[in-house]
Design a protein around this motif. Sequence first.
Motif, PDB file in Angstrom:
ATOM      1  N   ALA A 117       0.945  -1.320   0.170  1.00  0.00           N
ATOM      2  CA  ALA A 117       0.345   0.052  -0.150  1.00  0.00           C
ATOM      3  C   ALA A 117       0.875   1.089   0.179  1.00  0.00           C
ATOM      4  O   ALA A 117       2.127   1.554   0.680  1.00  0.00           O
ATOM      5  N   GLY A 118       0.346   2.031  -0.791  1.00  0.00           N
ATOM      6  CA  GLY A 118       0.933   3.578  -1.092  1.00  0.00           C
ATOM      7  C   GLY A 118       3.110   3.884  -1.779  1.00  0.00           C
ATOM      8  O   GLY A 118       3.472   5.093  -1.423  1.00  0.00           O
ATOM      9  N   ILE A 119       2.592   2.422  -1.912  1.00  0.00           N
ATOM     10  CA  ILE A 119       4.258   1.981  -3.338  1.00  0.00           C
ATOM     11  C   ILE A 119       3.983   2.176  -4.924  1.00  0.00           C
ATOM     12  O   ILE A 119       3.029   1.431  -4.783  1.00  0.00           O
ATOM     13  N   GLY A 120       3.904   3.129  -4.782  1.00  0.00           N
ATOM     14  CA  GLY A 120       3.756   3.153  -6.638  1.00  0.00           C
ATOM     15  C   GLY A 120       5.059   2.734  -7.311  1.00  0.00           C
ATOM     16  O   GLY A 120       6.331   2.195  -7.196  1.00  0.00           O
ATOM     17  N   ALA A 121       5.105   3.322  -8.380  1.00  0.00           N
ATOM     18  CA  ALA A 121       6.336   2.730  -9.290  1.00  0.00           C
ATOM     19  C   ALA A 121       8.172   2.866  -9.309  1.00  0.00           C
ATOM     20  O   ALA A 121       9.109   2.512  -8.807  1.00  0.00           O
ATOM     21  N   THR A 122       7.442   4.758  -8.701  1.00  0.00           N
ATOM     22  CA  THR A 122       9.153   5.080  -8.372  1.00  0.00           C
ATOM     23  C   THR A 122       9.727   4.669  -7.203  1.00  0.00           C
ATOM     24  O   THR A 122      10.684   4.862  -7.338  1.00  0.00           O
ATOM     25  N   LYS A 123       8.484   4.650  -5.986  1.00  0.00           N
ATOM     26  CA  LYS A 123       9.104   4.351  -5.103  1.00  0.00           C
ATOM     27  C   LYS A 123       9.365   2.590  -4.580  1.00  0.00           C
ATOM     28  O   LYS A 123      10.345   2.328  -4.455  1.00  0.00           O
ATOM     29  N   ALA A 124       8.943   1.624  -5.995  1.00  0.00           N
ATOM     30  CA  ALA A 124       9.765   0.688  -5.489  1.00  0.00           C
ATOM     31  C   ALA A 124      10.728  -0.002  -6.532  1.00  0.00           C
ATOM     32  O   ALA A 124      11.588  -0.618  -6.011  1.00  0.00           O
ATOM     33  N   GLN A 125      11.028   1.186  -7.651  1.00  0.00           N
ATOM     34  CA  GLN A 125      12.003   1.454  -8.154  1.00  0.00           C
ATOM     35  C   GLN A 125      13.329   1.433  -7.274  1.00  0.00           C
ATOM     36  O   GLN A 125      14.349   1.057  -7.045  1.00  0.00           O
ATOM     37  N   ALA A 126      12.739   2.956  -6.357  1.00  0.00           N
ATOM     38  CA  ALA A 126      13.816   2.858  -5.182  1.00  0.00           C
ATOM     39  C   ALA A 126      13.957   2.638  -4.502  1.00  0.00           C
ATOM     40  O   ALA A 126      14.754   2.285  -3.828  1.00  0.00           O
ATOM     41  N   ILE A 127      13.291   1.581  -3.364  1.00  0.00           N
ATOM     42  CA  ILE A 127      13.583   0.184  -2.809  1.00  0.00           C
ATOM     43  C   ILE A 127      14.445  -0.209  -3.407  1.00  0.00           C
ATOM     44  O   ILE A 127      15.781  -0.872  -2.968  1.00  0.00           O
ATOM     45  N   VAL A 128      14.591  -0.897  -5.070  1.00  0.00           N
ATOM     46  CA  VAL A 128      15.292  -1.745  -5.702  1.00  0.00           C
ATOM     47  C   VAL A 128      16.332  -1.899  -5.393  1.00  0.00           C
ATOM     48  O   VAL A 128      17.978  -2.276  -5.844  1.00  0.00           O
ATOM     49  N   ALA A 129      16.452  -0.080  -5.998  1.00  0.00           N
ATOM     50  CA  ALA A 129      17.691   0.521  -6.217  1.00  0.00           C
ATOM     51  C   ALA A 129      19.013   0.710  -4.990  1.00  0.00           C
ATOM     52  O   ALA A 129      19.826   0.340  -5.035  1.00  0.00           O
ATOM     53  N   TYR A 130      18.240   0.648  -3.804  1.00  0.00           N
ATOM     54  CA  TYR A 130      18.399   1.268  -2.957  1.00  0.00           C
ATOM     55  C   TYR A 130      19.268  -0.345  -2.435  1.00  0.00           C
ATOM     56  O   TYR A 130      20.213  -0.139  -2.130  1.00  0.00           O
ATOM     57  N   ARG A 131      18.455  -1.153  -2.639  1.00  0.00           N
ATOM     58  CA  ARG A 131      19.077  -3.048  -2.540  1.00  0.00           C
ATOM     59  C   ARG A 131      20.127  -3.724  -3.238  1.00  0.00           C
ATOM     60  O   ARG A 131      20.905  -3.237  -2.921  1.00  0.00           O
ATOM     61  N   GLU A 132      20.015  -2.368  -4.409  1.00  0.00           N
ATOM     62  CA  GLU A 132      21.624  -2.745  -5.214  1.00  0.00           C
ATOM     63  C   GLU A 132      22.438  -2.327  -4.925  1.00  0.00           C
ATOM     64  O   GLU A 132      23.841  -2.653  -5.061  1.00  0.00           O
ATOM     65  N   ALA A 133      22.595  -1.022  -4.103  1.00  0.00           N
ATOM     66  CA  ALA A 133      23.644  -0.019  -3.767  1.00  0.00           C
ATOM     67  C   ALA A 133      23.566  -0.380  -2.790  1.00  0.00           C
ATOM     68  O   ALA A 133      25.373  -0.391  -2.323  1.00  0.00           O
ATOM     69  N   HIS A 134      23.084  -0.807  -1.290  1.00  0.00           N
ATOM     70  CA  HIS A 134      23.820  -1.063  -0.484  1.00  0.00           C
ATOM     71  C   HIS A 134      23.869  -2.601   0.778  1.00  0.00           C
ATOM     72  O   HIS A 134      24.066  -2.956   1.809  1.00  0.00           O
ATOM     73  N   GLY A 135      23.058  -3.750  -0.412  1.00  0.00           N
ATOM     74  CA  GLY A 135      23.110  -4.666  -0.019  1.00  0.00           C
ATOM     75  C   GLY A 135      21.860  -5.425   0.516  1.00  0.00           C
ATOM     76  O   GLY A 135      20.890  -4.351   0.445  1.00  0.00           O
ATOM     77  N   ASN A 136      21.528  -6.069   0.507  1.00  0.00           N
ATOM     78  CA  ASN A 136      20.357  -6.604   1.279  1.00  0.00           C
ATOM     79  C   ASN A 136      19.851  -5.674   2.657  1.00  0.00           C
ATOM     80  O   ASN A 136      20.574  -5.594   3.722  1.00  0.00           O
ATOM     81  N   PHE A 137      18.769  -5.793   2.824  1.00  0.00           N
ATOM     82  CA  PHE A 137      18.006  -5.226   4.191  1.00  0.00           C
ATOM     83  C   PHE A 137      18.343  -6.099   5.249  1.00  0.00           C
ATOM     84  O   PHE A 137      18.044  -7.587   5.026  1.00  0.00           O
ATOM     85  N   ALA A 138      18.816  -6.047   6.375  1.00  0.00           N
ATOM     86  CA  ALA A 138      18.852  -6.120   7.490  1.00  0.00           C
ATOM     87  C   ALA A 138      17.734  -6.838   8.205  1.00  0.00           C
ATOM     88  O   ALA A 138      17.679  -7.420   8.924  1.00  0.00           O
ATOM     89  N   SER A 139      16.799  -5.499   8.081  1.00  0.00           N
ATOM     90  CA  SER A 139      15.758  -5.813   9.544  1.00  0.00           C
ATOM     91  C   SER A 139      14.612  -4.099   8.128  1.00  0.00           C
ATOM     92  O   SER A 139      14.657  -4.414   7.283  1.00  0.00           O
ATOM     93  N   VAL A 140      13.057  -5.212   8.445  1.00  0.00           N
ATOM     94  CA  VAL A 140      12.191  -4.087   7.792  1.00  0.00           C
ATOM     95  C   VAL A 140      12.104  -2.538   7.907  1.00  0.00           C
ATOM     96  O   VAL A 140      11.579  -1.762   6.846  1.00  0.00           O
TER      97      VAL A 140
END
Length: 107
Positions: free
Chosen positions: A60-83
């Motif tokens: 909820a509340g995640i559009g295309a831009t925010k979804a891409q930002a999440i993937v980009a963050y993960r690619e830049a910083h590695g896997n998420f350690a926590s939610v």
Amino acid sequence: MMKIYLSSVLFAVLTSLSLAASAVETSKTEPAKPASVQVAQAVTVNLNTADAETLQRELAGIGATKAQAIVAYREAHGNFASVDELLEVKGIGEATLDKNRDKLMVD
């Protein structure tokens, strides 16, 4: 006079029987349809493996831009350690995280 009275009573009785028989036939030919119940299935989204489309569709509340930002963050910083690390992604705030906390996981 008696003949008119008897005719009226007979007419009333026959009409009642006809309506009752009609109601019985209707209930036999048209079975009651059960109410349609939709059960929402709980979908869990893994922040470390979900693609942008999945994030956008399931959260909820995640559009295309925010979804891409999440993937980009993960690619830049590695896997998420926590939610809670999702708050580090630009555009994701406490309210968005709280709305989706039950749907999110990391492994």
